[in-house]
Design a protein around this motif. Sequence first.
Motif, short mmCIF file in Angstrom:
data_model
loop_
_atom_site.label_atom_id
_atom_site.label_comp_id
_atom_site.label_asym_id
_atom_site.label_seq_id
_atom_site.Cartn_x
_atom_site.Cartn_y
_atom_site.Cartn_z
N ALA A 65 0.81 -1.21 0.00
CA ALA A 65 0.00 0.00 0.00
C ALA A 65 0.85 1.26 0.00
O ALA A 65 0.59 2.21 -0.75
CB ALA A 65 -0.94 -0.01 1.21
N VAL A 66 1.87 1.30 0.83
CA VAL A 66 2.66 2.52 0.95
C VAL A 66 3.54 2.74 -0.28
O VAL A 66 3.74 3.88 -0.72
CB VAL A 66 3.50 2.51 2.25
N VAL A 67 4.06 1.67 -0.87
CA VAL A 67 4.90 1.81 -2.06
C VAL A 67 4.07 2.31 -3.24
O VAL A 67 4.50 3.22 -3.98
CB VAL A 67 5.59 0.47 -2.39
N ARG A 68 2.90 1.76 -3.42
CA ARG A 68 2.05 2.20 -4.54
C ARG A 68 1.59 3.64 -4.34
O ARG A 68 1.55 4.43 -5.30
CB ARG A 68 0.86 1.27 -4.67
N ALA A 69 1.25 4.00 -3.13
CA ALA A 69 0.82 5.38 -2.88
C ALA A 69 1.96 6.36 -3.09
O ALA A 69 1.77 7.44 -3.65
CB ALA A 69 0.28 5.50 -1.45
N ALA A 70 3.17 5.99 -2.68
CA ALA A 70 4.32 6.87 -2.87
C ALA A 70 4.69 7.01 -4.34
O ALA A 70 5.06 8.09 -4.80
CB ALA A 70 5.50 6.35 -2.07
N ALA A 71 4.60 5.91 -5.10
CA ALA A 71 4.94 5.97 -6.52
C ALA A 71 3.92 6.77 -7.32
O ALA A 71 4.27 7.41 -8.31
CB ALA A 71 5.05 4.56 -7.08
N ALA A 72 2.66 6.75 -6.88
CA ALA A 72 1.61 7.48 -7.61
C ALA A 72 1.53 8.94 -7.21
O ALA A 72 0.82 9.72 -7.86
CB ALA A 72 0.26 6.80 -7.36
N GLU A 73 2.24 9.34 -6.16
CA GLU A 73 2.16 10.71 -5.67
C GLU A 73 2.87 11.66 -6.63
O GLU A 73 4.00 11.43 -7.04
CB GLU A 73 2.78 10.80 -4.27
N ARG A 74 2.22 12.77 -6.94
CA ARG A 74 2.77 13.76 -7.84
C ARG A 74 2.59 15.14 -7.22
O ARG A 74 1.72 15.35 -6.39
CB ARG A 74 2.07 13.72 -9.21
N GLY A 75 3.44 16.08 -7.66
CA GLY A 75 3.31 17.43 -7.16
C GLY A 75 4.16 17.69 -5.93
O GLY A 75 4.95 16.84 -5.48
N PRO A 76 4.02 18.88 -5.36
CA PRO A 76 4.85 19.25 -4.21
C PRO A 76 4.52 18.49 -2.93
O PRO A 76 5.34 18.43 -2.02
CB PRO A 76 4.57 20.75 -4.05
N VAL A 77 3.32 17.95 -2.84
CA VAL A 77 2.93 17.20 -1.63
C VAL A 77 3.65 15.85 -1.64
O VAL A 77 3.58 15.10 -2.61
CB VAL A 77 1.41 17.01 -1.56
N GLU A 78 4.34 15.55 -0.55
CA GLU A 78 5.13 14.31 -0.47
C GLU A 78 4.73 13.51 0.76
O GLU A 78 5.59 12.96 1.46
CB GLU A 78 6.63 14.65 -0.43
N THR A 79 3.45 13.41 1.03
CA THR A 79 3.01 12.72 2.23
C THR A 79 3.38 11.25 2.21
O THR A 79 3.95 10.71 3.18
CB THR A 79 1.49 12.87 2.38
N TRP A 80 3.06 10.57 1.10
CA TRP A 80 3.28 9.13 1.06
C TRP A 80 4.74 8.78 0.85
O TRP A 80 5.21 7.75 1.34
CB TRP A 80 2.42 8.52 -0.05
N ARG A 81 5.47 9.63 0.14
CA ARG A 81 6.91 9.37 0.01
C ARG A 81 7.62 9.54 1.36
O ARG A 81 8.53 8.78 1.68
CB ARG A 81 7.50 10.32 -1.04
N LEU A 82 7.20 10.51 2.13
CA LEU A 82 7.76 10.65 3.47
C LEU A 82 7.40 9.46 4.34
O LEU A 82 8.22 8.99 5.14
CB LEU A 82 7.24 11.95 4.11
N LEU A 83 6.17 8.97 4.20
CA LEU A 83 5.76 7.81 4.98
C LEU A 83 6.58 6.58 4.60
O LEU A 83 7.02 5.80 5.46
CB LEU A 83 4.28 7.53 4.79
#
Length: 251
Positions: A65-83
């Motif tokens: 779940a966290v890897v897919r959410a981080a890979a799909a995250e775009r833009g300045p918001v980095e919530t899932w990549r930080l997680l």
Amino acid sequence: MTIANISSVFAAVARNFDNPRAVEAIRLTVVTNDAAPVVLTPAQAREALYGPDRDPALATPIWEAVVRAAAAERGPVETWRLLLLWLALPRLTGTVVRICRRLRADRADLEAEMVLALLEGLQDEEHPSADSLDGLLKAVRSRAWRLARAGAREFADDTLERLSDSRGEAFDVSQKTDPARSHQVEVTRHEQADGLRAHLRFTVSPECVGRRALAALTESAAQRGAVCQSRDTDRGRRFTGDSRSRRAGRR
């Protein structure tokens, strides 16, 4: 005495998730095969992965779940990549400690290199999964080792010391710096309010270091030769004086 603050990316990420306001809206939905979806807070997800009561059945779905959410995250918001980074810290911190202990590398540089490698690898994955994360973290650790080994090949240079020792002396054309000798200067800025402090690192080619070592050996050998010659001369004088004394005694 003022102590410079060391910038740590890992510590900054950990402080972010220690702030309740920063994580109050983050909820990770984990889908398992034999149960209904589970909604976890960041702290609950980390506890399920590393806590004393960790649930192995939840480990793979959490990473998925966290890897897919981080890979799909775009833009300045980095919530899932930080997680993702925060959850991966326990798997990276041990490598940082070993590299620093064995190769004397700068910890802040290693952490920054690991974060960069993780984000770049995440972008290269078309369909990231929990299995791909294992390979990604292995590549991240290998990249940190390469960075540390590259830094270990640097040699100390006494250019600044020689310049300071010769300060006030007359300028000699023969003392000019060799134009073929180049220096790479690295300035590390410390986050301080009372002024700019910097570490200067000069990188010299191995050929230059070899020439300097050869010159030092040659000079040492020449000095030893002069001492030996002086001793031989003194010994010859003693022998000559003794023979004269013996001849005078016989007379």
